[in-house]
Design an enzyme around this catalytic site. Structure first.
Site, PDB file in Angstrom:
ATOM      1  N   SER A  16       0.793  -1.231   0.000  1.00  0.00           N
ATOM      2  CA  SER A  16       0.000   0.000   0.000  1.00  0.00           C
ATOM      3  C   SER A  16       0.825   1.280   0.000  1.00  0.00           C
ATOM      4  O   SER A  16       0.495   2.229  -0.723  1.00  0.00           O
ATOM      5  CB  SER A  16      -0.945   0.009   1.209  1.00  0.00           C
ATOM      6  OG  SER A  16      -1.819  -1.086   1.157  1.00  0.00           O
ATOM      7  N   THR A  61      -4.132  -4.639   7.531  1.00  0.00           N
ATOM      8  CA  THR A  61      -3.639  -5.899   6.990  1.00  0.00           C
ATOM      9  C   THR A  61      -3.377  -6.885   8.118  1.00  0.00           C
ATOM     10  O   THR A  61      -3.698  -6.629   9.288  1.00  0.00           O
ATOM     11  CB  THR A  61      -2.390  -5.667   6.110  1.00  0.00           C
ATOM     12  OG1 THR A  61      -2.077  -6.878   5.411  1.00  0.00           O
ATOM     13  CG2 THR A  61      -1.192  -5.226   6.938  1.00  0.00           C
ATOM     14  N   LYS A  65      -7.343  -7.674  10.618  1.00  0.00           N
ATOM     15  CA  LYS A  65      -8.573  -7.418   9.874  1.00  0.00           C
ATOM     16  C   LYS A  65      -9.833  -7.745  10.685  1.00  0.00           C
ATOM     17  O   LYS A  65     -10.890  -7.166  10.450  1.00  0.00           O
ATOM     18  CB  LYS A  65      -8.570  -8.192   8.550  1.00  0.00           C
ATOM     19  CG  LYS A  65      -7.523  -7.693   7.573  1.00  0.00           C
ATOM     20  CD  LYS A  65      -7.618  -8.380   6.229  1.00  0.00           C
ATOM     21  CE  LYS A  65      -6.560  -7.854   5.268  1.00  0.00           C
ATOM     22  NZ  LYS A  65      -6.698  -8.397   3.912  1.00  0.00           N
ATOM     23  N   ASN A  86     -10.677  -4.139   6.050  1.00  0.00           N
ATOM     24  CA  ASN A  86      -9.351  -3.759   5.558  1.00  0.00           C
ATOM     25  C   ASN A  86      -9.271  -2.277   5.207  1.00  0.00           C
ATOM     26  O   ASN A  86      -8.221  -1.797   4.769  1.00  0.00           O
ATOM     27  CB  ASN A  86      -8.936  -4.615   4.356  1.00  0.00           C
ATOM     28  CG  ASN A  86      -9.656  -4.232   3.081  1.00  0.00           C
ATOM     29  OD1 ASN A  86     -10.894  -4.211   3.046  1.00  0.00           O
ATOM     30  ND2 ASN A  86      -8.905  -3.931   2.030  1.00  0.00           N
ATOM     31  N   ASP A 102     -11.428  -5.725   0.040  1.00  0.00           N
ATOM     32  CA  ASP A 102     -10.851  -6.976  -0.456  1.00  0.00           C
ATOM     33  C   ASP A 102     -11.875  -7.733  -1.295  1.00  0.00           C
ATOM     34  O   ASP A 102     -11.537  -8.323  -2.325  1.00  0.00           O
ATOM     35  CB  ASP A 102     -10.422  -7.865   0.711  1.00  0.00           C
ATOM     36  CG  ASP A 102      -9.114  -7.442   1.339  1.00  0.00           C
ATOM     37  OD1 ASP A 102      -8.299  -6.791   0.655  1.00  0.00           O
ATOM     38  OD2 ASP A 102      -8.895  -7.766   2.519  1.00  0.00           O
ATOM     39  N   GLY A 125      -7.128 -21.765   3.918  1.00  0.00           N
ATOM     40  CA  GLY A 125      -6.913 -20.769   4.961  1.00  0.00           C
ATOM     41  C   GLY A 125      -8.212 -20.303   5.583  1.00  0.00           C
ATOM     42  O   GLY A 125      -9.297 -20.511   5.025  1.00  0.00           O
ATOM     43  N   GLY A 127      -8.251 -17.053   7.716  1.00  0.00           N
ATOM     44  CA  GLY A 127      -8.067 -15.738   8.316  1.00  0.00           C
ATOM     45  C   GLY A 127      -9.020 -14.704   7.762  1.00  0.00           C
ATOM     46  O   GLY A 127     -10.010 -15.019   7.096  1.00  0.00           O
ATOM     47  N   GLY A 128      -8.702 -13.429   8.014  1.00  0.00           N
ATOM     48  CA  GLY A 128      -9.553 -12.338   7.558  1.00  0.00           C
ATOM     49  C   GLY A 128      -9.691 -12.270   6.048  1.00  0.00           C
ATOM     50  O   GLY A 128     -10.765 -11.973   5.523  1.00  0.00           O
ATOM     51  N   ALA A 129      -8.607 -12.557   5.309  1.00  0.00           N
ATOM     52  CA  ALA A 129      -8.665 -12.542   3.849  1.00  0.00           C
ATOM     53  C   ALA A 129      -9.584 -13.649   3.347  1.00  0.00           C
ATOM     54  O   ALA A 129     -10.325 -13.470   2.370  1.00  0.00           O
ATOM     55  CB  ALA A 129      -7.269 -12.704   3.263  1.00  0.00           C
TER      56      ALA A 129
END
Length: 247
Positions: A16, A61, A65, A86, A102, A125, A127-129
């Site tokens: 970013s 990030t 998140k 995010n 995202d 996965g 997580g937040g993503a």
């Protein structure tokens, strides 16, 4: 000076700061700057706000998140459904509103790759993503199987993946940090031998350009794409939230 920035930890891999610094220079926005704010614990988040009273917006990030949500005053409906943030909009009266760009970036980046045969997806996965990815895939009508290190109520473990599952699920999304620079030799432990030309390997990682996960797909003549376009799209959506949000 209008200030924007990124919270997370660590931030050595940050996309970013470079993106927005170049954007401000290219578009002649001399009154804007973007900084990294690495915090080793989410409890330090209020310190950032206190030290930087001119902040207009923040990106969030790994690993915050989800953890940042209790510190916010309000959530956009999409961020509330995803339960991951995010982007934070900071109003003139210091009200903090959480958004998720995202989801937008991922959907716009994945959509051109999908054909009618791509009806089932593996999401690697949790997580937040991964939450944003699950939200998008659900909205697009794909059947989803989530994979993690351990099986759970809504996911299976990596060692439960077999030939049938791999051949049925033609879309494979890596939301884990496995393979991110500098640990470029790592990759999710899936049975790659059961994949082929009909598969899509989408990696949210952008550094390196071709991850080990993607390389496994390319070697089997699958389509492979990294997360760079997704990042650019979510960054522009973040900018829109910060500058066009009426709050």
């Amino acid at each position: 000076m209008k200030k924007y920035g990124l919270i997370g930890y660590p931030l050595g891999h940050s996309f970013s700061k470079g993106y927005f610094t170049e954007k401000f220079e290219r578009e002649g926005m001399a009154d804007c700057e973007y900084n990294n704010y690495p915090i080793d614990h989410i409890e330090r988040f209020p310190e950032v706000l206190e030290k930087e009273p001119d902040l207009k917006g923040l990106n969030v990030t790994i690993p915050y998140k989800e953890a940042v949500i209790p510190y916010l005053d309000e959530l956009d409906p999409v961020a509330a459904q995803i339960s991951a943030v995010n982007v934070i909009h900071i109003s003139s009266d210091k009200k903090l509103t959480g958004f998720n760009s995202d989801a937008y970036g991922f959907q716009q980046s994945l959509k051109p790759l999908l054909g009618p045969e791509h009806r089932k997806a593996l999401v690697l996965g949790s997580g937040g993503a991964a939450k944003a990815v699950l939200y998008v895939l659900n909205a697009m009508g794909l059947d989803i199987l989530q994979v993690g290190r351990e099986a759970g109520r809504d996911k299976i473990a990596y060692d439960q993946l077999d030939e049938r599952i791999m051949k049925e699920h033609l879309v494979i999304i890596n939301t884990t940090p496995l393979g991110m620079y500098p640990e470029v030799s790592a990759c999710p432990p899936i049975p790659y031998q059961f994949t082929g030309p009909g598969h899509i390997f989408f990696d949210l990682i952008y550094n390196p350009e071709v991850t080990q996960f993607m390389q496994h797909g390319l070697e089997r003549h699958a389509v492979a794409k990294n997360g760079l376009e997704m990042l650019r799209l979510q960054a522009e959506k973040a900018w829109e939230i910060w500058t066009k949000n009426p709050r």
